[in-house]
Write a protein that holds these residues in place. Sequence first.
Motif, short mmCIF file in Angstrom:
data_model
loop_
_atom_site.label_atom_id
_atom_site.label_comp_id
_atom_site.label_asym_id
_atom_site.label_seq_id
_atom_site.Cartn_x
_atom_site.Cartn_y
_atom_site.Cartn_z
N LYS A 42 8.26 19.10 -4.22
CA LYS A 42 7.84 18.34 -3.14
C LYS A 42 7.88 16.76 -3.33
CE LYS A 42 4.13 17.91 0.51
NZ LYS A 42 2.74 18.60 0.69
N ASN A 43 7.21 16.40 -4.71
CA ASN A 43 6.94 15.04 -4.81
C ASN A 43 8.12 14.47 -5.30
OD1 ASN A 43 4.27 14.86 -4.02
ND2 ASN A 43 3.41 15.22 -5.77
N ILE A 44 8.77 15.08 -6.18
CA ILE A 44 10.17 14.79 -6.90
C ILE A 44 11.05 14.41 -5.66
CG2 ILE A 44 12.06 15.39 -8.83
CD1 ILE A 44 10.01 16.78 -10.18
N SER A 45 11.29 15.19 -4.84
CA SER A 45 12.25 15.29 -3.78
C SER A 45 12.07 14.10 -2.83
CB SER A 45 12.53 16.32 -2.91
OG SER A 45 11.45 16.72 -2.19
N THR A 46 10.86 13.85 -2.53
CA THR A 46 10.48 12.58 -1.82
C THR A 46 10.88 11.32 -2.70
OG1 THR A 46 8.65 13.95 -0.79
CG2 THR A 46 8.40 11.52 -0.50
N ALA A 47 10.31 11.45 -3.87
CA ALA A 47 10.72 9.97 -4.80
C ALA A 47 12.32 9.80 -5.07
CB ALA A 47 9.98 10.53 -6.18
N LEU A 48 12.99 10.86 -5.09
CA LEU A 48 14.35 10.59 -5.11
C LEU A 48 14.94 10.18 -3.61
CD1 LEU A 48 15.47 13.87 -7.11
CD2 LEU A 48 15.15 11.35 -7.91
N ALA A 49 14.44 10.49 -2.63
CA ALA A 49 15.08 10.00 -1.32
C ALA A 49 14.54 8.56 -0.90
CB ALA A 49 14.62 10.90 -0.34
N MET A 50 13.44 7.89 -1.73
CA MET A 50 12.81 6.78 -1.41
C MET A 50 14.00 5.45 -1.26
SD MET A 50 9.57 6.89 -0.69
CE MET A 50 9.06 5.25 -0.80
N GLU A 51 14.75 5.72 -2.17
CA GLU A 51 15.88 4.61 -2.52
C GLU A 51 16.61 4.29 -1.15
OE1 GLU A 51 18.89 2.59 -5.39
OE2 GLU A 51 18.47 4.96 -5.72
N GLN A 52 16.65 5.10 -0.24
CA GLN A 52 17.37 5.31 1.01
C GLN A 52 16.90 4.26 2.18
OE1 GLN A 52 18.68 9.10 2.36
NE2 GLN A 52 18.51 9.91 0.58
N LEU A 53 15.45 3.89 1.72
CA LEU A 53 14.96 3.20 2.87
C LEU A 53 15.02 1.63 2.40
CD1 LEU A 53 11.55 5.25 2.96
CD2 LEU A 53 13.41 5.27 4.56
N TYR B 97 15.63 -9.14 -1.11
CA TYR B 97 14.16 -8.80 -0.99
C TYR B 97 13.90 -7.47 -1.52
CZ TYR B 97 11.13 -13.13 -0.18
OH TYR B 97 10.50 -14.09 -0.21
N MET B 98 14.89 -6.59 -0.58
CA MET B 98 14.67 -5.14 -0.80
C MET B 98 15.14 -4.63 -2.15
SD MET B 98 14.09 -3.52 2.21
CE MET B 98 14.42 -3.41 3.95
N SER B 99 16.32 -5.36 -2.48
CA SER B 99 16.66 -4.87 -3.98
C SER B 99 16.01 -5.32 -5.04
CB SER B 99 18.10 -5.85 -4.01
OG SER B 99 18.83 -5.48 -5.34
N GLN B 100 15.06 -6.66 -4.98
CA GLN B 100 14.14 -6.90 -6.01
C GLN B 100 12.95 -6.12 -6.05
OE1 GLN B 100 14.61 -9.51 -8.30
NE2 GLN B 100 12.97 -8.28 -9.31
N ILE B 101 12.56 -5.64 -4.76
CA ILE B 101 11.13 -4.82 -4.61
C ILE B 101 11.53 -3.32 -5.02
CG2 ILE B 101 9.76 -3.75 -3.07
CD1 ILE B 101 10.10 -6.35 -1.17
#
Length: 278
Positions: free
Chosen positions: A91-102, A113-117
């Motif tokens: 549950k947590n790992i799949s969420t973590a892997l999807a975060m970059e899409q945001l 900014y997005m890239s640096q953050i």
Amino acid sequence: MATENALLTILVEKINNDTLVLPTLPAIALKVRKAADDPEINLNAMADVISQDPSLSARMIKISNSAYLGRTVKVTSAQQAVTRIGLRQIKNISTALAMEQLFVSKNEIVKQYMSQIWSDTIEIVANSMAALQVHTKLTKNRTLNLDSMMLAALVHNIGVLPILTEAERHADVFANSTFLDVAMDKMAGKIGASIMKEWGFEPEFVHVAENWKDLSVTSDSVSYLDLVRLGAALCGKFESHKDQIFEASIKKGIVENLSQLLTDEFEDLRESAKLIFQ
């Protein structure tokens, strides 16, 4: 100053009126989280959900074969990956892997900014996860787990996203570092807590997103919040307060001394964590 205040005013009004557009989790992450919360779910059914997204499936297999799980026998399928990782962690790992899409934008300034953050966030994730592993090895205390640590560090600064999105909508006025830096500093914590609640995350994630910058917020026992702050201090954040954070980490028993965060072992743990997102 007038423009800076205008951005803050817009954000405050939208928060108060409940009209601030919050980011939504990518669809596959929502599917996996919903499936993981189903008491009837089994490993085969979860593997079927993950297999719907080839990218997520491939990255799950990669994690299963990584030093993160400390295994040497290779897995080659989503089902094997789910079996190795386990339903609780999926549950947590799949969420973590999807975060970059945001963290995407069409406006050049906001995109930077997005890239640096995102880059800074991965460094904080790596430091936090490595620090937790060192702490666990020293104390045998397994109250905190690594997949939740990863996710807590990844979402700690999630509140900046609606601010950057709002700036992108009014790029001619607000897509300026002077205004964005102040707005993110003042508003990101409150907005981050709102996002975590909207996504239905557990209280510890809400707590981290809301309070990671507020050093007056503390706890008696070692928490994900402590480790996120330590991870941030180790990569140059909290520059004027880093000694305070280091001293608090030693006092709480996260580590016995700072030299334990400067070893080859710590660096190896950091690199293993970063590989998850490459």
